[in-house]
Design a protein around this motif. Structure first.
Motif, PDB file in Angstrom:
ATOM      1  N   UNK A   3       0.824  -1.200   0.000  1.00 55.81           N
ATOM      2  CA  UNK A   3       0.000   0.000   0.000  1.00 55.81           C
ATOM      3  C   UNK A   3       0.862   1.255   0.000  1.00 55.81           C
ATOM      4  N   UNK A   4       0.226   2.365  -0.341  1.00 57.23           N
ATOM      5  CA  UNK A   4       0.910   3.656  -0.292  1.00 57.23           C
ATOM      6  C   UNK A   4       1.390   3.942   1.126  1.00 57.23           C
ATOM      7  N   UNK A   5       0.577   3.586   2.117  1.00 53.57           N
ATOM      8  CA  UNK A   5       0.955   3.814   3.515  1.00 53.57           C
ATOM      9  C   UNK A   5       2.189   3.004   3.895  1.00 53.57           C
ATOM     10  N   UNK A   8       5.207   4.583   2.378  1.00 61.46           N
ATOM     11  CA  UNK A   8       5.522   5.821   3.097  1.00 61.46           C
ATOM     12  C   UNK A   8       6.212   5.523   4.412  1.00 61.46           C
ATOM     13  N   UNK A   9       5.739   4.492   5.123  1.00 58.86           N
ATOM     14  CA  UNK A   9       6.374   4.105   6.395  1.00 58.86           C
ATOM     15  C   UNK A   9       7.802   3.621   6.158  1.00 58.86           C
ATOM     16  N   UNK A  10       7.991   2.828   5.115  1.00 58.95           N
ATOM     17  CA  UNK A  10       9.340   2.347   4.807  1.00 58.95           C
ATOM     18  C   UNK A  10      10.260   3.515   4.466  1.00 58.95           C
ATOM     19  N   UNK A  11       9.756   4.467   3.715  1.00 60.95           N
ATOM     20  CA  UNK A  11      10.546   5.643   3.368  1.00 60.95           C
ATOM     21  C   UNK A  11      10.941   6.423   4.618  1.00 60.95           C
ATOM     22  N   UNK A  12      10.036   6.501   5.581  1.00 57.27           N
ATOM     23  CA  UNK A  12      10.342   7.234   6.812  1.00 57.27           C
ATOM     24  C   UNK A  12      11.474   6.559   7.588  1.00 57.27           C
ATOM     25  N   UNK A  13      11.437   5.221   7.665  1.00 59.38           N
ATOM     26  CA  UNK A  13      12.528   4.507   8.343  1.00 59.38           C
ATOM     27  C   UNK A  13      13.831   4.657   7.571  1.00 59.38           C
ATOM     28  N   UNK A  14      13.748   4.575   6.264  1.00 60.15           N
ATOM     29  CA  UNK A  14      14.937   4.732   5.412  1.00 60.15           C
ATOM     30  C   UNK A  14      15.590   6.089   5.661  1.00 60.15           C
ATOM     31  N   UNK A  15      14.779   7.141   5.635  1.00 63.37           N
ATOM     32  CA  UNK A  15      15.310   8.494   5.823  1.00 63.37           C
ATOM     33  C   UNK A  15      15.925   8.656   7.210  1.00 63.37           C
TER      34      UNK A  15
END
Length: 217
Positions: A3-5, A8-15
């Motif tokens: 999902x988009x969510x 987005x959560x994975x991107x937040x951890x990555x960043x």
């Protein structure tokens, strides 16, 4: 498909995992063993840019690497660096470490045993483990300056390079968990975790990306 969510959560951890340190010359570069041969490539790139005169590759094998890197992570990294033109005299291999703490401690012992003076270290890791590596090094080797580095890749580029979305998300969640639980166990320094990052981590756990979590009981 996710999902988009979830993305987005994975991107937040990555960043959050990326330290965004500016590369600068250090006494030594330490390439932390893993399933990702790209760490060796990133280490070589930094060496060839003059960021350090000596490389230590450190790592044994794990459940993820025992089939693809049967000679040990550090040895496969060394072979890759030689292929890319690094002279053998500029590479040391530490073949026993099985976790990040051992990577750093055993590399330090190897350098000390060789009489090599170290005042600063560039730790080269997978992009999503920069912060974990930094926090661990600050705990176990506090007397040296630590610079975190990795291949300059986006999350999408990294997933595409490995062709394994679930592995990347599982690893992201595992790396984040260690930032939360390892300070209490004395393995790394404590760092503030924003509420948004904690929420992203919890959501990914609830979505089942848990294969790399450590038991907490």
């Amino acid at each position: 498909m996710i999902s988009v969510q979830t993305w987005s959560d994975a991107q937040r951890l990555w960043d959050f995992q990326q330290m965004n340190h500016e590369p600068r010359p250090c006494s030594v570069g330490i390439g932390l063993g893993s399933h990702d041969l790209g760490v060796a490539d990133a280490t070589v790139n930094l060496y060839q840019r003059g960021m350090f005169p000596l490389i230590v590759f450190t790592g044994a094998t794990s459940r993820t690497t025992r089939d693809r890197m049967p000679k040990g992570e550090a040895e496969h990294y060394r072979e890759r660096a030689l292929e890319l033109g690094v002279p053998a005299s500029a590479i040391l291999v530490e073949p026993e470490a099985r976790n990040t703490g051992e990577n750093i401690n055993f590399a330090r012992e190897l350098l000390t045993g060789r009489g090599i003076d170290v005042s600063s270290v560039m730790l080269v890791s997978k992009p999503y483990e920069e912060r974990r590596a930094y926090a661990t090094a600050r705990k176990v080797w506090p007397e040296v300056e630590i610079v975190s580095a990795s291949a300059p890749m986006t999350l999408a580029e990294y997933v595409d390079s490995l062709k394994d979305l679930r592995l990347v998300l599982d690893m992201l969640v595992g790396a984040q968990q260690r930032l939360l639980i390892y300070p209490e166990q004395g393995f790394m320094i404590r760092q503030d975790v924003p509420d948004s990052v904690a929420a992203a981590y919890e959501h990914l756990c609830s979505e089942g990306f848990t294969s790399r979590l450590m038991p907490t009981e």
